[in-house]
Motif scaffolding. Structure first.
Motif, PDB file in Angstrom:
ATOM      1  N   PRO A 117       0.831  -1.218   0.000  1.00 42.16           N
ATOM      2  CA  PRO A 117       0.000   0.000   0.000  1.00 42.16           C
ATOM      3  C   PRO A 117       0.861   1.263   0.000  1.00 42.16           C
ATOM      4  O   PRO A 117       1.927   1.309   0.607  1.00 42.16           O
ATOM      5  N   LYS A 118       0.375   2.294  -0.670  1.00 40.36           N
ATOM      6  CA  LYS A 118       1.126   3.553  -0.804  1.00 40.36           C
ATOM      7  C   LYS A 118       1.448   4.175   0.554  1.00 40.36           C
ATOM      8  O   LYS A 118       2.481   4.794   0.722  1.00 40.36           O
ATOM      9  N   GLY A 119       0.565   3.995   1.527  1.00 45.37           N
ATOM     10  CA  GLY A 119       0.781   4.570   2.857  1.00 45.37           C
ATOM     11  C   GLY A 119       1.956   3.958   3.591  1.00 45.37           C
ATOM     12  O   GLY A 119       2.527   4.572   4.483  1.00 45.37           O
ATOM     13  N   LYS A 120       2.330   2.758   3.242  1.00 36.56           N
ATOM     14  CA  LYS A 120       3.438   2.075   3.926  1.00 36.56           C
ATOM     15  C   LYS A 120       4.776   2.269   3.233  1.00 36.56           C
ATOM     16  O   LYS A 120       5.793   1.777   3.696  1.00 36.56           O
ATOM     17  N   LEU A 121       4.780   2.984   2.120  1.00 38.03           N
ATOM     18  CA  LEU A 121       6.026   3.265   1.407  1.00 38.03           C
ATOM     19  C   LEU A 121       6.582   4.619   1.842  1.00 38.03           C
ATOM     20  O   LEU A 121       5.855   5.448   2.382  1.00 38.03           O
ATOM     21  N   GLU A 122       7.847   4.832   1.572  1.00 39.30           N
ATOM     22  CA  GLU A 122       8.461   6.130   1.873  1.00 39.30           C
ATOM     23  C   GLU A 122       7.824   7.198   0.998  1.00 39.30           C
ATOM     24  O   GLU A 122       7.514   6.957  -0.163  1.00 39.30           O
ATOM     25  N   GLU A 123       7.642   8.392   1.563  1.00 31.93           N
ATOM     26  CA  GLU A 123       7.057   9.480   0.784  1.00 31.93           C
ATOM     27  C   GLU A 123       8.024   9.924  -0.305  1.00 31.93           C
ATOM     28  O   GLU A 123       9.219  10.020  -0.086  1.00 31.93           O
ATOM     29  N   GLY A 124       7.472  10.179  -1.472  1.00 32.85           N
ATOM     30  CA  GLY A 124       8.275  10.645  -2.591  1.00 32.85           C
ATOM     31  C   GLY A 124       8.988   9.541  -3.352  1.00 32.85           C
ATOM     32  O   GLY A 124       9.596   9.792  -4.379  1.00 32.85           O
ATOM     33  N   LYS A 125       8.937   8.319  -2.854  1.00 29.81           N
ATOM     34  CA  LYS A 125       9.594   7.207  -3.527  1.00 29.81           C
ATOM     35  C   LYS A 125       8.689   6.667  -4.628  1.00 29.81           C
ATOM     36  O   LYS A 125       7.520   6.359  -4.387  1.00 29.81           O
ATOM     37  N   ILE A 126       9.212   6.580  -5.820  1.00 26.87           N
ATOM     38  CA  ILE A 126       8.450   6.054  -6.945  1.00 26.87           C
ATOM     39  C   ILE A 126       8.736   4.560  -7.049  1.00 26.87           C
ATOM     40  O   ILE A 126       9.876   4.139  -7.205  1.00 26.87           O
TER      41      ILE A 126
END
Length: 144
Positions: A122-131
């Motif tokens: 999920p996008k919420g569990k990834l680092e912010e700004g990381k593609i």
């Protein structure tokens, strides 16, 4: 131009409604297969093929399950003739897999650590700004 259907058995009623779209997707698939892969990584050359395959299966899925615009007979015909991916559609019907991009992303044998693909996080569990980009199909996130 060759037709999308392959069997000698005539297609069911309603085929003429979806045939133009399927022929257009088939033409895109042929272009993607013959497209030059110069300057691309080995896996990147397959990404357009995965996207078109997903698009074609999603089109049939939406027509039958969401819009109810085609009959069961026509839907079964499309699955039998391998116009749509039966296994991918079966996963889309399960909770949590509604947006699944391809079956390779949930196969644990294709990863180093025996887990799902990074696009399933999920996008919420990834680092912010990381593609995040899937190695298998180029997906940027298909978790539900």
């Amino acid at each position: 131009m060759p037709k999308v259907r392959r069997s000698r058995k005539p297609p069911p009623e309603g085929w003429e409604l979806i045939e133009p779209t399927l022929e257009e997707l088939d033409q895109k698939m042929r272009e993607a297969e013959t497209d030059s892969h110069e300057g691309k990584r080995k896996v990147e050359s397959l990404w357009p093929i995965f996207r078109i395959h997903h698009q074609r299966s999603r089109y049939i899925y939406d027509l039958f399950y969401r819009r109810k615009a085609i009959s069961r007979e026509l839907y079964d015909y499309c699955l039998r003739e391998k116009i749509a991916d039966q296994n991918l559609i079966a996963k889309w019907r399960k909770q949590g897999y509604e947006n699944l991009c391809c079956l390779r992303c949930i196969q644990t044998r294709d990863t180093n650590f025996g887990t799902n693909c990074v696009c399933r996080v999920p996008k919420g569990k990834l680092e912010e700004g990381k593609i995040v980009e899937c190695v298998h199909c180029g997906c940027r996130g298909c978790s539900g």
